[in-house]
Each structure stands twice: as C-alpha cells, then as structure tokens.
Design a protein around this motif. Structure first.
Motif, PDB file in Angstrom:
ATOM      1  N   GLY A 173      31.276  57.399  37.450  1.00  0.00           N
ATOM      2  CA  GLY A 173      29.905  58.325  37.646  1.00  0.00           C
ATOM      3  C   GLY A 173      29.156  58.261  39.169  1.00  0.00           C
ATOM      4  N   ASP A 174      29.338  57.203  39.400  1.00  0.00           N
ATOM      5  CA  ASP A 174      28.480  56.922  40.780  1.00  0.00           C
ATOM      6  C   ASP A 174      29.188  57.481  41.870  1.00  0.00           C
TER       7      ASP A 174
ATOM      8  N   LEU B 248      30.198  47.836  43.708  1.00  0.00           N
ATOM      9  CA  LEU B 248      29.871  46.753  42.355  1.00  0.00           C
ATOM     10  C   LEU B 248      30.365  46.860  41.208  1.00  0.00           C
ATOM     11  N   PHE B 249      30.633  48.160  40.558  1.00  0.00           N
ATOM     12  CA  PHE B 249      31.299  48.283  39.459  1.00  0.00           C
ATOM     13  C   PHE B 249      32.573  48.064  39.608  1.00  0.00           C
TER      14      PHE B 249
ATOM     15  N   PHE C 126      24.485  55.465  45.572  1.00  0.00           N
ATOM     16  CA  PHE C 126      25.653  55.746  44.764  1.00  0.00           C
ATOM     17  C   PHE C 126      26.945  54.982  44.933  1.00  0.00           C
ATOM     18  N   PHE C 127      27.307  55.166  46.248  1.00  0.00           N
ATOM     19  CA  PHE C 127      28.778  54.614  46.498  1.00  0.00           C
ATOM     20  C   PHE C 127      28.716  52.971  46.567  1.00  0.00           C
ATOM     21  N   ARG C 128      27.397  52.428  46.971  1.00  0.00           N
ATOM     22  CA  ARG C 128      27.440  51.034  47.059  1.00  0.00           C
ATOM     23  C   ARG C 128      27.239  50.739  45.496  1.00  0.00           C
TER      24      ARG C 128
ATOM     25  N   PHE D 230      26.765  62.345  35.021  1.00  0.00           N
ATOM     26  CA  PHE D 230      26.095  61.570  33.972  1.00  0.00           C
ATOM     27  C   PHE D 230      26.915  61.449  32.646  1.00  0.00           C
ATOM     28  N   GLY D 231      27.825  62.612  32.514  1.00  0.00           N
ATOM     29  CA  GLY D 231      28.669  63.028  31.311  1.00  0.00           C
ATOM     30  C   GLY D 231      29.593  61.695  31.014  1.00  0.00           C
ATOM     31  N   VAL D 232      29.931  61.431  32.178  1.00  0.00           N
ATOM     32  CA  VAL D 232      31.160  60.242  32.072  1.00  0.00           C
ATOM     33  C   VAL D 232      30.612  58.987  31.919  1.00  0.00           C
ATOM     34  N   ARG D 233      29.550  58.719  31.931  1.00  0.00           N
ATOM     35  CA  ARG D 233      29.005  57.279  31.921  1.00  0.00           C
ATOM     36  C   ARG D 233      28.655  56.802  30.546  1.00  0.00           C
TER      37      ARG D 233
END
Length: 366
Positions: free
Chosen positions: A253-254, A101-102, A95-97, A227-230
């Motif tokens: 989210g990640d 990237l985002f 998730f942090f990786r 999941f709600g903020v995506r």
C-alpha cells in the motif's frame, strides 16, 4: 460620458488589443470586441464580452456574450498546483520511507521503534497538508474551468458535446468524474484553439490534454487501491489475518501511494501547461495577445496573412470548377445565402464584413 474610445484603444478592439490576425480583416472565428458590423445598441458596447453574428448570410443577428478574464485565475491555479506538487514530493518520501520499514520488519532486520513512529507521523502530516492543498486547488481550478468553458460561448467554435454546467457538476458524480470532466475539457480545448478559426487552419494536437488526464486519473486510481490492499491492526488482533499479511499489505500500500504521489506531481505540471495554453488561446481569441503563425492543413501552402496561396488562375486549392478567382476551397459561385451581384471575390459571392469603424464605441457607457 466620453464620445470616443479611451486612450490607447485600437479601432474595433479593447484598449491595447493587437491588430487582427489576418492582416486586420475581421473573421468569424475571431470576434472583434467593439466592432460589430451592424446592430450596435445605442450607447456603444459594454466592456468584457464579444459580439456574435451580424454578417448577413453568414450568421444570425448580433447578440452580446459576456467574456470573463482568465489570466488572474490561471495564475492562481498554477501557483496552487505548484504547492500541491511540492507537498506530493514530501508525501512520496514519507510513503516510500515507511514501505522500506515494512520490508525491514518482514525480513527480520532490526530498527528503532522511534523510526516507525517518525515514519507514521510524516505520512500523517503529508496527508493532512495534501488534503488542505488539494481542496483549495480544486475550488480555484473548478472556477477557472467553468469560466474557460463559458467563455467559449462568445465566439464561433466547433459544437460542444456537453453544456458548460458540467464543468462543475461533472466532478461530483462517482465514477463518471473520470469521464465527464475530460469531455468538458476537450470541448474547452477545441473551442478555445484559434487555429481552426483561420482559413485552412489546423487544430492543435490534444496530446498534452490527454497526457494530463491519463496521468491524473492513474494517480487517483492507484491512491484508492493503496488503501484497499492494506490490512488493519484490528483484523490481526481478531485473528482474521496473519501478521505477515498485515506487513505485506502495508508495504504494498505504501509503495502504491508513493507512486501515486509521483504521478500527481507529473499531473500538476501537465495541468499547469493545459491551464496556461487555454488561457493564452482565449486571450488571442479576444485580440489581447498576438496570434502566432497559422498551422495549415496538409497540402495547403501559406500565401499571405492567414490565407493559402491561390493556384494558377486565381483559384484556391480544392475550389470547384467554375469558381471565381479567389474563392475558398470548396466554395461555389453564389453558394452562400444572401449572395449579391458584384460581390468581392474570396467570399463565395458574399460581401465580406465591413472594416472597423474609425471611431470606437464608448467603453465607459453604463
């Protein structure tokens, strides 16, 4: 059929059981398996349980309450929790990786498309492993949880807030599953703790129990929020949200999911400690493990095997005026139901339970 206990059995206990925690004297908080003071049914005691009651003036007639072993289940739960914690390490990394990237995409930094594909694959793989691991752990944990709560019916303990059926049912009620399991866990904790069963014993701190539940609950809440903020790609294609909002939502989210994974690691470690603690306490309750030093209530100095030292004149601290020497704090002469003349001191005018029989019951009777 054998006429006596199996080899290695202690009088009044399971094979290999340790002597009583108070100098061998039976106590209401510590059922003495195989040693009912009265009312033993013909043929002796069935294995795997504890006697309740049977002391005139102190408890109702004796009845047999089955007790199921916890040690094997506790080991299985601990191993599975360790596996889930290891998967969560991979999940946090994934998730942090992808969140980084985002961030690169938002700031205009270039990276290869293969990196994005690899990040997505790692997240999906970790979630798949986590799903299988969490399911297996939940099943075994709930079996242990229900068994631990059920076992507390076999001895004298504080009143439970909820029945043992909620040890399983409470996990399946939306929103209430953040409250009910903790109530049952609190009941199991306080009813398993052997310290209050001793005279002047002080209950153990519940800091470990609360730390586990708070960390576990926060991890679940953060994972749901992640999941709600995506934003979805479909919303971007339909023009409902901007591409920048999609990137920001994915990064946030990640990052939340990564923090949730770290909290689940901590929750797994705390859960292992809770499981092992309750399992050890219940083994001590049944005399299968020795009991450590009694933690006395404030102002109660120790004096002997599990009893406070009497004050001058033979009275325990806090005894009522006029108490006989050796009476417990708060006791009054003959105050217990069924008091008999000439009772031994130290029982409020009531005779203590009889000593263990010299010959144990038949454990092989079927």
């Amino acid at each position: 059929m054998h006429s006596g206990p199996p080899p290695g059995a202690q009088p009044g206990g399971y094979p290999g059981a340790q002597p009583g925690p108070y100098g061998g004297m039976p106590h209401a908080g510590f059922p003495q398996p195989g040693m009912p003071p009265a009312g033993m049914p013909p043929g002796g005691m069935p294995p795997g349980g504890a006697w309740q009651g049977g002391v005139p003036g102190y408890a109702p007639p004796m009845q047999w309450t089955p007790v199921q072993p916890l040690r094997g289940l506790a080991t299985a739960v601990s191993i599975l929790l360790g596996v889930v914690a290891a998967i969560d390490v991979l999940s946090a990394i994934a998730f942090f990786r992808r969140a980084s990237l985002f961030g690169d995409l938002r700031d205009g930094r270039l990276f290869a498309f293969s990196e994005a594909d690899d990040a997505d694959d790692l997240v999906e793989a970790s979630l798949g492993l986590l799903g299988f691991g969490a399911l297996a752990t939940a099943i075994v944990f709930m079996i242990w949880f229900h068994r631990a709560r059920s076992n507390t019916e076999a001895w004298y303990a504080p009143q439970a807030t909820m029945s043992k059926g909620w040890a399983i049912g409470g996990w399946f009620i939306p929103l209430a599953n953040y409250v009910i399991p903790m109530i049952v866990a609190n009941d199991t904790w306080k009813r398993s703790d052997p310290q209050p069963a001793g005279p002047m014993g002080r209950p153990a701190s519940k800091a470990l129990l609360w730390a586990w539940w708070i960390v576990f609950g926060l991890s679940g809440i953060l994972f749901s929020i992640s999941f709600g903020v995506r934003e979805t790609k479909e919303d971007v294609e339909d023009g409902e949200v901007s591409y920048l909002d999609y990137i920001d939502g994915g990064e946030t989210g990640d990052n939340l999911a990564g923090v949730s994974s770290l909290l689940r690691i901590a929750a797994a470690v705390l859960a292992i400690l809770v499981v092992q603690k309750i399992t050890k306490w219940q083994s001590q309750r049944l005399g299968l493990e020795p009991v450590g030093p009694i933690a006395y209530a404030p102002g109660m100095p120790p004096g002997g095997p599990g009893f406070p030292a009497p004050q001058p004149g033979g009275l325990y601290p806090g005894s009522h005026p006029g108490s006989q020497p050796g009476h417990y704090p708060g006791s009054q002469p003959g105050s217990q139901p069924g008091a008999q003349p000439g009772a031994q001191p130290g029982w409020g005018g009531q005779q203590p339970p009889p000593a263990p029989p010299t010959q144990g019951p038949d454990l092989h009777k079927h």
